[in-house]
Scaffold this motif. Structure first.
Motif, short mmCIF file in Angstrom:
data_model
loop_
_atom_site.label_atom_id
_atom_site.label_comp_id
_atom_site.label_asym_id
_atom_site.label_seq_id
_atom_site.Cartn_x
_atom_site.Cartn_y
_atom_site.Cartn_z
N GLU A 49 4.73 12.06 -0.39
CA GLU A 49 4.05 11.77 0.88
C GLU A 49 3.13 10.55 0.75
O GLU A 49 3.16 9.65 1.59
N CYS A 50 2.35 10.51 -0.34
CA CYS A 50 1.47 9.35 -0.55
C CYS A 50 2.27 8.09 -0.85
O CYS A 50 1.87 6.99 -0.47
N ALA A 51 3.41 8.24 -1.54
CA ALA A 51 4.25 7.08 -1.84
C ALA A 51 4.78 6.46 -0.55
O ALA A 51 4.84 5.24 -0.41
N ASN A 52 5.19 7.30 0.40
CA ASN A 52 5.69 6.79 1.68
C ASN A 52 4.58 6.07 2.45
O ASN A 52 4.81 5.01 3.03
N ARG A 53 3.37 6.63 2.44
CA ARG A 53 2.25 5.96 3.11
C ARG A 53 1.92 4.64 2.44
O ARG A 53 1.62 3.65 3.10
N HIS A 54 1.98 4.63 1.12
CA HIS A 54 1.66 3.40 0.37
C HIS A 54 2.71 2.31 0.63
O HIS A 54 2.39 1.14 0.77
N ARG A 55 3.98 2.71 0.72
CA ARG A 55 5.07 1.75 0.93
C ARG A 55 4.95 1.07 2.29
O ARG A 55 5.28 -0.10 2.44
N VAL A 56 4.46 1.81 3.30
CA VAL A 56 4.30 1.24 4.64
C VAL A 56 3.28 0.11 4.62
O VAL A 56 3.42 -0.89 5.32
N SER A 57 2.27 0.23 3.77
CA SER A 57 1.21 -0.78 3.76
C SER A 57 1.57 -2.03 2.97
O SER A 57 0.86 -3.02 3.04
N ILE A 58 2.67 -2.02 2.23
CA ILE A 58 3.06 -3.19 1.44
C ILE A 58 3.67 -4.24 2.35
O ILE A 58 4.55 -3.94 3.17
N LYS A 59 3.23 -5.47 2.22
CA LYS A 59 3.77 -6.57 3.01
C LYS A 59 4.83 -7.29 2.17
O LYS A 59 4.52 -7.95 1.19
N TYR A 60 6.10 -7.11 2.54
CA TYR A 60 7.18 -7.79 1.83
C TYR A 60 7.32 -9.20 2.35
O TYR A 60 7.03 -9.48 3.52
#
Length: 144
Positions: free
Chosen positions: A56-67
């Protein structure tokens, strides 16, 4: 760690620099290295190369990454297309010794600048000629 009274001889305490434990469990707890989860802050093992505590935290963290948008093409694909273009224009032989195995031909930059991919700067040469170009000119073996 657990609060139990521990008796050790004074030499054992001195040798352990004051770090004495009631057993292996307390010793293991004291050696455990933890860091905070990047999203929620709960403690996780630091040696596991994890940034988050769970999915769950990994999914939230991935959303905040700017590719990066519009990143440059992959180098392997870029050099493959360059090689195919040079093979079509200049033939399937080494530009120096006329070796005919096109599968192993390599791209050589004449001015040794990998960023300069103009066709005048590129040549297709075999690995032997490429090694001669880069490594044989300044070799200490030439003086023998």
């Amino acid at each position: 760690m657990c609060g139990k009274p521990v008796y050790r001889r004074p030499l054992q305490i001195k040798g352990a620099k004051g770090r004495v434990f009631c057993g292996q469990v307390c010793y293991g707890i004291s050696c455990r290295k933890e860091k905070a989860c990047a999203v929620c802050g709960t403690l996780i093992l630091a040696s596991a190369n994890k940034k988050t505590c769970g999915r769950e935290c990994a999914n939230r963290h991935r959303v905040s990454i700017k590719y990066k948008i519009g990143r440059p093409r992959d180098k392997a694909e870029h050099y493959r297309s360059l090689k195919l273009r040079l093979l079509g224009e200049r033939g399937e032989k080494c530009g120096r010794c006329d070796y005919g195995r096109m599968e192993i031909l390599e791209i050589h930059h004449r001015d040794r600048n990998r960023e300069n991919n103009s066709l005048e700067n590129l040549e297709l040469i075999c690995p032997n000629c490429h090694a001669e170009e880069h490594y044989l000119k300044g070799s200490w073996l030439r003086n023998i």
